[in-house]
Write a protein that holds these residues in place. Structure first.
Motif, short mmCIF file in Angstrom:
data_model
loop_
_atom_site.label_atom_id
_atom_site.label_comp_id
_atom_site.label_asym_id
_atom_site.label_seq_id
_atom_site.Cartn_x
_atom_site.Cartn_y
_atom_site.Cartn_z
N LEU A 28 0.97 -1.22 -0.06
CA LEU A 28 0.19 -0.09 -0.09
C LEU A 28 1.05 1.33 0.01
O LEU A 28 0.33 2.12 -0.39
N ALA A 29 1.82 1.38 0.93
CA ALA A 29 2.81 2.48 0.98
C ALA A 29 3.40 2.84 -0.45
O ALA A 29 3.59 3.89 -0.97
N TYR A 30 3.86 1.54 -1.17
CA TYR A 30 4.44 1.63 -2.60
C TYR A 30 3.25 2.49 -3.46
O TYR A 30 3.57 3.21 -4.32
N PHE A 31 2.21 1.89 -3.40
CA PHE A 31 1.03 2.17 -4.19
C PHE A 31 0.57 3.73 -3.95
O PHE A 31 0.61 4.69 -5.05
N ALA A 32 0.79 4.18 -2.88
CA ALA A 32 0.55 5.63 -2.49
C ALA A 32 1.67 6.47 -2.90
O ALA A 32 1.41 7.68 -3.34
N GLY A 33 3.07 6.10 -2.76
CA GLY A 33 4.03 6.75 -3.22
C GLY A 33 3.93 7.24 -4.77
O GLY A 33 4.45 7.90 -5.25
N VAL A 34 3.87 6.11 -5.60
CA VAL A 34 3.45 6.02 -6.96
C VAL A 34 2.41 7.22 -7.31
O VAL A 34 2.43 8.01 -8.23
N ALA A 35 1.38 6.80 -6.52
CA ALA A 35 0.37 7.76 -7.02
C ALA A 35 0.55 9.19 -6.60
O ALA A 35 -0.08 9.99 -7.64
N ARG A 36 1.29 9.69 -5.67
CA ARG A 36 1.56 10.90 -5.33
C ARG A 36 2.62 11.55 -6.46
O ARG A 36 2.29 12.61 -6.70
N THR A 37 3.38 10.77 -6.98
CA THR A 37 4.40 11.30 -7.92
C THR A 37 4.10 11.08 -9.43
O THR A 37 4.46 11.91 -10.28
N GLU A 38 3.22 10.03 -9.65
CA GLU A 38 2.73 9.84 -10.89
C GLU A 38 3.93 9.38 -11.83
O GLU A 38 4.18 9.64 -13.06
#
Length: 317
Positions: A28-38
């Protein structure tokens, strides 16, 4: 499609929720990090993980969920509508985990942690506030969660891990608990101001054998002590009223509804006279108890040492 169906089946409503959490949580943390930076490369740099690890985690997350979270354009990604909905929940969950971790660290901070401390109602007006005031002179930032309850309920909270320490009376003798005697408190026979015994200063408890008593309910330590003292005096108390709080019993005595064996009040109550009991010896032992094998946090250990250092002078003069 078949691969997505197999993955989705692993997360079907009939599955074990704990298994679902264990499967998804690390990603989940990986997903949120990629979603934040795109951007996968940038997110990998910020989170200090190999880009390949991050990419694989995102693919596995989508496979496990059976949905597409990102629309991909090279190393640039954007959230799908499903991904945006999922991100809102993930951010709330991660924020809650972070808050819980901060609270856990704060609770064990030697200087500003928390002690969950239980004690009987009869010690709440004066004894416990005085103890905490004295302890915080050297530990001003330690926080307390205070729990008032009767003896048996307090010990069950200890066993359930809901308390770090508790004051108790009588001092328990149980293999799963550790208890240390700290002090003792004299009990008095409290009678109405117009009672036939009110002119006395001292009394043998046997002289009250014919009286009606008001007591705490069964399960309270003071009730057990009252029953034991009356038995030693040669009688079983005739009980008219049972309550949950000592000062309520004093009110019942003042109203002429019976007599009671009680510890001294924090503030003298009009309408009653308190007699010294000469026989049998009318005292209640006060002790501190904790769960055998319980690992103390630094603030709990400090408060325990403080309580043990007060042996013989726990109670106010």
């Amino acid at each position: 499609m078949m691969h997505q169906q197999r993955s989705a089946a692993r997360l079907s409503p009939s599955g074990d929720t704990e298994d679902v959490v264990a499967l998804l949580a690390p990603r989940l943390a990986y997903f949120a990090g990629v979603a934040r930076t795109e951007h996968v490369t940038r997110a990998a740099q910020e989170m200090q993980v190999p880009q390949s690890t991050l990419s694989r985690a995102l693919v596995r997350l989508e496979e496990d969920l059976g949905v597409e979270l990102f629309a991909r354009r090279g190393r640039t990604v954007s959230l799908t509508p499903v991904g945006r909905t999922f991100l809102a929940s993930v951010e709330r969950a991660l924020a809650e985990i972070e808050r819980a971790a901060e609270e856990a660290r704060a609770d064990v901070d030697p200087a500003a942690g928390k002690v969950t401390f239980g004690f009987p109602h009869t010690m709440g007006a004066e004894t416990v506030p005085g103890l905490i005031h004295a302890f915080r002179a050297d530990h001003p930032r330690v926080r307390f969660s205070l729990v008032q309850n009767y003896g048996e309920a307090m010990l069950e909270k200890l066993r359930a891990g809901e308390l770090d320490l508790c004051l108790t009376s009588p001092v328990p003798d149980a293999p799963d608990l550790v208890a240390r005697r700290l002090d003792e408190q004299k009990l008095r026979l409290v009678v109405p101001a117009d009672h036939r015994l009110a002119g006395r200063r001292r009394i043998r408890l046997a002289e009250a054998a014919d009286e009606t008593f008001v007591t705490l309910e069964p399960g309270y330590g003071l009730r057990r002590i009252t029953d034991d003292l009356c038995r030693k005096a040669g009688f079983a108390p005739r009980i008219a009223f049972e309550g949950e709080e000592a000062e309520t019993l004093r009110g019942l005595v003042a109203a002429g509804l019976g007599v009671a064996l009680l510890p001294p009040p924090a503030v003298p109550r009009p309408g009653v006279v308190e007699l010294t009991v000469t026989a049998p010896r009318a005292v209640r032992e006060i002790g501190v108890a904790w769960l055998e094998g319980h690992v103390d946090t630094p603030p709990v250990a400090a408060f325990k040492r403080f309580l043990l250092s007060r042996r013989g002078r726990l109670l106010p003069d």
